[in-house]
Design an enzyme around this catalytic site. Structure first.
Site, mmCIF file in Angstrom:
data_model
loop_
_atom_site.group_PDB
_atom_site.id
_atom_site.type_symbol
_atom_site.label_atom_id
_atom_site.label_comp_id
_atom_site.label_asym_id
_atom_site.label_seq_id
_atom_site.Cartn_x
_atom_site.Cartn_y
_atom_site.Cartn_z
ATOM 1 N N SER A 24 0.820 -1.204 0.000
ATOM 2 C CA SER A 24 0.000 0.000 0.000
ATOM 3 C C SER A 24 0.858 1.258 0.000
ATOM 4 C CB SER A 24 -0.912 0.017 1.230
ATOM 5 O OG SER A 24 -1.816 -1.058 1.200
ATOM 6 N N GLN A 25 0.271 2.318 -0.510
ATOM 7 C CA GLN A 25 0.906 3.631 -0.523
ATOM 8 C C GLN A 25 1.059 4.129 0.925
ATOM 9 O OE1 GLN A 25 -1.743 6.407 -2.295
ATOM 10 N NE2 GLN A 25 -0.376 8.151 -2.013
#
Ligand code: SAH
Length: 209
Positions: A60-61
Site C-alpha cells: 500500500s501507498q
C-alpha cells in the site's frame, strides 16, 4: 536511497498531505519499507506510491497506510485489532506498536509465510497470522476493538460488522475497481455510523478461492 533524509522527506510529504498523528508519522519513519519490497524496487521504497510485490499484489501507498492507521487509532480503546489482507505486512508493522495484538488474515498462504518471517526478523511479535478468507473475519478472537481492511470490498462485509466490539470502528475501502471510498464504520448501540474519509485505490477483496 534508504537513508534518513529520504525517509524524512516522505514523512514531510505525508504531513503536507494532511496526516496529523505525529506518533504515526514517526512510525512511518522507523519502519524500513525497503525490506517489504523486492530488492529491485528498494530505491523507490520511500516514494509515496503503491508498488508491486508479486503474486498480483501491491504494498500500500504510505499515505494510505498512515491515514488508515490514524483513523483507526483516533479514539481507539482496547487491545485487539483484526486486519484483513496482510500482504507484505507493511500496514501490520506500522500499526503493531500501537496495539496489544493484531490478528491478521491473508488468502495467499505463500505471501503469509514470507510476511510472518519478515515481521519476526523485525522483532514484531504481537501478530497472529491466519491463511483464510477475510470475508469471514476470524470469529475465534472476536469481538475486536478495531478492524482494518487493506483490500476493496464491493459491499460492507456483514461478518466483519458482527465481529466489531460496541463502540469500535472499522476502516475499509468500499467500491468497485478503480477508485473506492475509504469508510470509517463505527458500531453504535443499535446501528453502524459511516463516515467517508475520501477516495482510495486498492486491489479487490476477493470472494471465495
Ligand atoms: N496490507 C498490505 C497491502 C495488502 S494488498 C500492505 O501493507 O502493503 C491486499 C491483500 O489482500 C493482498 O495480499 C491480497 O492477497 C489480500 N486479499 C484479497 N482478498 C482477500 C480475502 N478475501 N481474504 C484475505 N485476504 C485477501
Amino acid at each position: 536511497m534508504t537513508s534518513q533524509r529520504t525517509r524524512d522527506r516522505l514523512v514531510q510529504r505525508l504531513r503536507d498531505n494532511g496526516i496529523r498523528n505525529e506518533a504515526v508519522l514517526e512510525q512511518i519513519r522507523n519502519v524500513p519499507r525497503h525490506l517489504f519490497v523486492d530488492e529491485a524496487l528498494a530505491s523507490r521504497a520511500y516514494e509515496d506510491t503503491a508498488l508491486p510485490i508479486g503474486l498480483g499484489q501491491t504494498i500500500s501507498q504510505p499515505w494510505v497506510v498512515a491515514r488508515m492507521t490514524e483513523a483507526l487509532l483516533e479514539g481507539f480503546s482496547g487491545e485487539t485489532v483484526l486486519e484483513i489482507g496482510t500482504g507484505c505486512g507493511y500496514q501490520t508493522a506500522v500499526l503493531a506498536p500501537f496495539v496489544k495484538k493484531i490478528y491478521t488474515v491473508e488468502r495467499i498462504p505463500e505471501l503469509m509465510r514470507k510476511t510472518r518471517q519478515r515481521l519476526y526478523d523485525l522483532d514484531i511479535y504481537n501478530v497472529q497470522f491466519r491463511p483464510g478468507d477475510g470475508w469471514e473475519g476470524w470469529r475465534k478472537y472476536a469481538p475486536y476493538d478495531g478492524i482494518i481492511v487493506a483490500a476493496a470490498a464491493d459491499e460492507l462485509p456483514e461478518k466483519l460488522l458482527q465481529q466489531l466490539a460496541p463502540g469500535a470502528r472499522m476502516i475499509i475501502p468500499v467500491g468497485r475497481t478503480g477508485y473506492q471510498d475509504l469508510l470509517q464504520v463505527t458500531r453504535k448501540d443499535d446501528h453502524f455510523e459511516e463516515v467517508s474519509l475520501g477516495a482510495v485505490s486498492f486491489v479487490p477483496l476477493v470472494h471465495g478461492k
